[in-house]
Design a protein around this motif. Sequence first.
Motif, PDB file in Angstrom:
ATOM      1  N   ALA A   2       0.822  -1.205   0.000  1.00  0.00           N
ATOM      2  CA  ALA A   2       0.000   0.000   0.000  1.00  0.00           C
ATOM      3  C   ALA A   2       0.855   1.253   0.000  1.00  0.00           C
ATOM      4  O   ALA A   2       0.583   2.224  -0.721  1.00  0.00           O
ATOM      5  N   LEU A   3       1.911   1.262   0.806  1.00  0.00           N
ATOM      6  CA  LEU A   3       2.805   2.418   0.840  1.00  0.00           C
ATOM      7  C   LEU A   3       3.438   2.664  -0.521  1.00  0.00           C
ATOM      8  O   LEU A   3       3.434   3.791  -1.039  1.00  0.00           O
ATOM      9  N   MET A   4       3.996   1.628  -1.114  1.00  0.00           N
ATOM     10  CA  MET A   4       4.758   1.799  -2.348  1.00  0.00           C
ATOM     11  C   MET A   4       3.903   2.235  -3.530  1.00  0.00           C
ATOM     12  O   MET A   4       4.381   2.918  -4.438  1.00  0.00           O
ATOM     13  N   THR A   5       2.616   1.862  -3.552  1.00  0.00           N
ATOM     14  CA  THR A   5       1.776   2.110  -4.725  1.00  0.00           C
ATOM     15  C   THR A   5       0.686   3.144  -4.514  1.00  0.00           C
ATOM     16  O   THR A   5       0.056   3.572  -5.483  1.00  0.00           O
ATOM     17  N   GLY A   6       0.425   3.530  -3.266  1.00  0.00           N
ATOM     18  CA  GLY A   6      -0.691   4.437  -3.001  1.00  0.00           C
ATOM     19  C   GLY A   6      -2.046   3.776  -3.158  1.00  0.00           C
ATOM     20  O   GLY A   6      -3.063   4.460  -3.286  1.00  0.00           O
ATOM     21  N   CYS A   7      -2.064   2.444  -3.113  1.00  0.00           N
ATOM     22  CA  CYS A   7      -3.303   1.687  -3.333  1.00  0.00           C
ATOM     23  C   CYS A   7      -3.586   0.771  -2.151  1.00  0.00           C
ATOM     24  O   CYS A   7      -2.660   0.264  -1.515  1.00  0.00           O
ATOM     25  N   TYR A   8      -4.865   0.537  -1.886  1.00  0.00           N
ATOM     26  CA  TYR A   8      -5.205  -0.496  -0.918  1.00  0.00           C
ATOM     27  C   TYR A   8      -4.591  -1.812  -1.379  1.00  0.00           C
ATOM     28  O   TYR A   8      -4.607  -2.150  -2.568  1.00  0.00           O
ATOM     29  N   ALA A   9      -4.049  -2.571  -0.423  1.00  0.00           N
ATOM     30  CA  ALA A   9      -3.347  -3.796  -0.778  1.00  0.00           C
ATOM     31  C   ALA A   9      -4.236  -4.765  -1.547  1.00  0.00           C
ATOM     32  O   ALA A   9      -3.776  -5.437  -2.479  1.00  0.00           O
ATOM     33  N   ASP A  10      -5.508  -4.846  -1.179  1.00  0.00           N
ATOM     34  CA  ASP A  10      -6.393  -5.778  -1.873  1.00  0.00           C
ATOM     35  C   ASP A  10      -6.655  -5.337  -3.306  1.00  0.00           C
ATOM     36  O   ASP A  10      -6.939  -6.164  -4.177  1.00  0.00           O
ATOM     37  N   ARG A  11      -6.562  -4.045  -3.562  1.00  0.00           N
ATOM     38  CA  ARG A  11      -6.775  -3.585  -4.938  1.00  0.00           C
ATOM     39  C   ARG A  11      -5.706  -4.127  -5.882  1.00  0.00           C
ATOM     40  O   ARG A  11      -5.955  -4.332  -7.081  1.00  0.00           O
ATOM     41  N   ILE A  12      -4.505  -4.365  -5.358  1.00  0.00           N
ATOM     42  CA  ILE A  12      -3.407  -4.829  -6.211  1.00  0.00           C
ATOM     43  C   ILE A  12      -3.041  -6.289  -5.911  1.00  0.00           C
ATOM     44  O   ILE A  12      -1.945  -6.743  -6.233  1.00  0.00           O
ATOM     45  N   GLY A  13      -3.977  -7.018  -5.286  1.00  0.00           N
ATOM     46  CA  GLY A  13      -3.781  -8.446  -5.068  1.00  0.00           C
ATOM     47  C   GLY A  13      -2.742  -8.796  -4.030  1.00  0.00           C
ATOM     48  O   GLY A  13      -2.234  -9.920  -4.007  1.00  0.00           O
ATOM     49  N   MET A  14      -2.421  -7.851  -3.124  1.00  0.00           N
ATOM     50  CA  MET A  14      -1.361  -8.097  -2.152  1.00  0.00           C
ATOM     51  C   MET A  14      -1.870  -8.101  -0.711  1.00  0.00           C
ATOM     52  O   MET A  14      -1.096  -7.959   0.232  1.00  0.00           O
ATOM     53  N   ASP A  15      -3.172  -8.264  -0.531  1.00  0.00           N
ATOM     54  CA  ASP A  15      -3.742  -8.327   0.808  1.00  0.00           C
ATOM     55  C   ASP A  15      -3.655  -9.756   1.324  1.00  0.00           C
ATOM     56  O   ASP A  15      -3.247 -10.675   0.613  1.00  0.00           O
ATOM     57  N   GLY A  16      -4.069  -9.926   2.570  1.00  0.00           N
ATOM     58  CA  GLY A  16      -4.099 -11.262   3.148  1.00  0.00           C
ATOM     59  C   GLY A  16      -2.744 -11.655   3.700  1.00  0.00           C
ATOM     60  O   GLY A  16      -2.102 -10.896   4.412  1.00  0.00           O
ATOM     61  N   ASP A  17      -2.278 -12.838   3.346  1.00  0.00           N
ATOM     62  CA  ASP A  17      -1.053 -13.377   3.910  1.00  0.00           C
ATOM     63  C   ASP A  17       0.170 -12.637   3.376  1.00  0.00           C
ATOM     64  O   ASP A  17       0.159 -12.064   2.278  1.00  0.00           O
ATOM     65  N   VAL A  18       1.251 -12.692   4.155  1.00  0.00           N
ATOM     66  CA  VAL A  18       2.517 -12.144   3.691  1.00  0.00           C
ATOM     67  C   VAL A  18       3.140 -13.103   2.679  1.00  0.00           C
ATOM     68  O   VAL A  18       2.740 -14.267   2.581  1.00  0.00           O
ATOM     69  N   VAL A  19       4.117 -12.621   1.931  1.00  0.00           N
ATOM     70  CA  VAL A  19       4.838 -13.511   1.031  1.00  0.00           C
ATOM     71  C   VAL A  19       5.976 -14.174   1.804  1.00  0.00           C
ATOM     72  O   VAL A  19       6.552 -13.590   2.720  1.00  0.00           O
ATOM     73  N   PHE A  20       6.272 -15.397   1.408  1.00  0.00           N
ATOM     74  CA  PHE A  20       7.281 -16.200   2.084  1.00  0.00           C
ATOM     75  C   PHE A  20       8.486 -16.425   1.173  1.00  0.00           C
ATOM     76  O   PHE A  20       8.424 -16.150  -0.034  1.00  0.00           O
ATOM     77  N   PRO A  21       9.589 -16.921   1.710  1.00  0.00           N
ATOM     78  CA  PRO A  21      10.756 -17.184   0.862  1.00  0.00           C
ATOM     79  C   PRO A  21      10.403 -18.108  -0.295  1.00  0.00           C
ATOM     80  O   PRO A  21       9.769 -19.146  -0.105  1.00  0.00           O
ATOM     81  N   GLY A  22      10.772 -17.705  -1.489  1.00  0.00           N
ATOM     82  CA  GLY A  22      10.492 -18.512  -2.665  1.00  0.00           C
ATOM     83  C   GLY A  22       9.043 -18.501  -3.084  1.00  0.00           C
ATOM     84  O   GLY A  22       8.612 -19.342  -3.879  1.00  0.00           O
ATOM     85  N   ASP A  23       8.268 -17.539  -2.597  1.00  0.00           N
ATOM     86  CA  ASP A  23       6.844 -17.454  -2.928  1.00  0.00           C
ATOM     87  C   ASP A  23       6.665 -17.131  -4.411  1.00  0.00           C
ATOM     88  O   ASP A  23       7.466 -16.408  -5.009  1.00  0.00           O
ATOM     89  N   SER A  24       5.598 -17.651  -4.994  1.00  0.00           N
ATOM     90  CA  SER A  24       5.303 -17.368  -6.404  1.00  0.00           C
ATOM     91  C   SER A  24       4.636 -16.009  -6.590  1.00  0.00           C
ATOM     92  O   SER A  24       4.524 -15.515  -7.711  1.00  0.00           O
ATOM     93  N   ARG A  25       4.195 -15.379  -5.494  1.00  0.00           N
ATOM     94  CA  ARG A  25       3.484 -14.103  -5.557  1.00  0.00           C
ATOM     95  C   ARG A  25       4.392 -12.963  -5.138  1.00  0.00           C
ATOM     96  O   ARG A  25       5.245 -13.106  -4.270  1.00  0.00           O
ATOM     97  N   GLY A  26       4.174 -11.790  -5.766  1.00  0.00           N
ATOM     98  CA  GLY A  26       4.915 -10.595  -5.391  1.00  0.00           C
ATOM     99  C   GLY A  26       4.241  -9.368  -5.978  1.00  0.00           C
ATOM    100  O   GLY A  26       3.251  -9.465  -6.715  1.00  0.00           O
ATOM    101  N   LEU A  27       4.768  -8.199  -5.651  1.00  0.00           N
ATOM    102  CA  LEU A  27       4.230  -6.958  -6.189  1.00  0.00           C
ATOM    103  C   LEU A  27       4.398  -6.952  -7.694  1.00  0.00           C
ATOM    104  O   LEU A  27       5.505  -7.087  -8.218  1.00  0.00           O
ATOM    105  N   ASN A  28       3.288  -6.801  -8.407  1.00  0.00           N
ATOM    106  CA  ASN A  28       3.310  -6.860  -9.866  1.00  0.00           C
ATOM    107  C   ASN A  28       4.216  -5.764 -10.427  1.00  0.00           C
ATOM    108  O   ASN A  28       4.034  -4.585 -10.115  1.00  0.00           O
ATOM    109  N   PRO A  29       5.201  -6.108 -11.255  1.00  0.00           N
ATOM    110  CA  PRO A  29       6.083  -5.088 -11.828  1.00  0.00           C
ATOM    111  C   PRO A  29       5.347  -4.072 -12.704  1.00  0.00           C
ATOM    112  O   PRO A  29       5.900  -2.999 -12.996  1.00  0.00           O
TER     113      PRO A  29
END
Length: 471
Positions: A76-103
């Motif tokens: 949310a800080l980096m993009t100015g968007c609610y985390a759920d709006r950019i698919g980054m809400d809910g659980d944190v990402v873990f080492p080797g996770d397939s999910r991340g902040l969309n480039p």
Amino acid sequence: MKRLIFLLVFAVASVATAGDKPNIVFIFIDDMGYGDIAPFGAPLNKTPNLDRMAAEGMKLTDFYVSATACTPSRSALMTGCYADRIGMDGDVVFPGDSRGLNPSEVTIADMLKAQGYATGCFGKWHLGDMPQFMPLKQGFDEYEGIPYSNDMWPVNKGVRNAYKGWPPLPYMKQDKAVAHIPDAPSQALLCEAVTDAAVDFIKRHRSEPFFAYVPHAFVHLPRLVPKEQGERAEGDVTRAQVEAVDESVGRILTTLKELGLAKNTLVFFTSDNGPSRGCSAGPLRGAKVGPKYEGHMRVPALAWWPGKIPAGAVCSEIAASIDIFPTLAKLTGGEVPSDRIIDGMDISALLTSSGKSPHSELYYEYEGVRQGSWKLVKIKNKFFLYDLDADLGEKNNLSGQHPEKTDELRKMLEAHEKMVTSARRPPGMVENSEPILKEPGTLPTLAEYMNRADLQTAGSVTKPTQKKKIK
């Protein structure tokens, strides 16, 4: 492609000269509560440098993060968007996770880089550790720190992860692991290491506008510090970490003054969510986990910019971490992307004058809403109403006395959830993801890398505690 178009358009559109652009230092603490620093009432923690920030700048009493865990809050800080709006809400990402902040998302660093800024990230990233999600692909020229939380390391046996045991915790420089963190001395040096990197970055870029993002791993568990810091805090390791963060702030402020950069630099200090175990929410109810009481998302915040922000100012207007992106765009001559929804609003008037908040209401994800002094909290489909002016600690539920206000805020909260989820953008996803390190190989420990392998420490590698003996 959208990010490339944004960068090209605004690199050409920038008309301000380097001398017109303020430097930006954004310090983001991990798991620090509203009551953990002296400007916000901490009775024991000694924070003279943060006291100085408040005395020479502004204390924001009603500043909120937009999510309550590491990954969503940073997104949310980096993009100015609610985390759920950019698919980054809910659980944190873990080492080797397939999910991340969309480039394809535009970050603060992207926006500032398009304005000619040197951009550096020093500390904990936690927006995905695959190469395409890491800082160098998200607008930053330089990166040094850890890619995710410092408790995601082999010593930890009790946190869910995708592996049979945690992989080695890497310490990164640019896109390479230069060390790893397997022991107490290496953990204890995390604050010092990233401060060294941030100060070096500021010195090297003194002649051009720069953005230094400093997301500390402190005061996240596990809490370890060098022995002398623990002794100064009388064995209270949580206090010692808070005071270590304060020393880091002091080093940055001193560097800016010595280089003659203070009057052209905005320094902002805050936390990524409410307090974890051992930390304090002060007068607020709640903590990092649990219902969306004030302690969950209201965080200590200080802004310092000599000559621009009035000394000793106190702002009690509502502001949020999603506002940082559009605010920095306003202050630096940048622009907010117009091809997507950005949820944050420009709060620059709050920093430099007695302006009013642009927020008529504030949302605590999908479980709370504030409108003026009214606050609605949703807990398991039950609704609790509070008057924050009269009841900051949220002890007196007024929903029965004010059913119309309760219903009004409930409908607002439901409408907000529909508005965000109906225009949700996907996170970044990769196939065949894997951790940065599977084995440490010949990499030194961070303590060895810093020539401090014999460092004595205070604290525990496994359990949080307020008081630990020096060892």
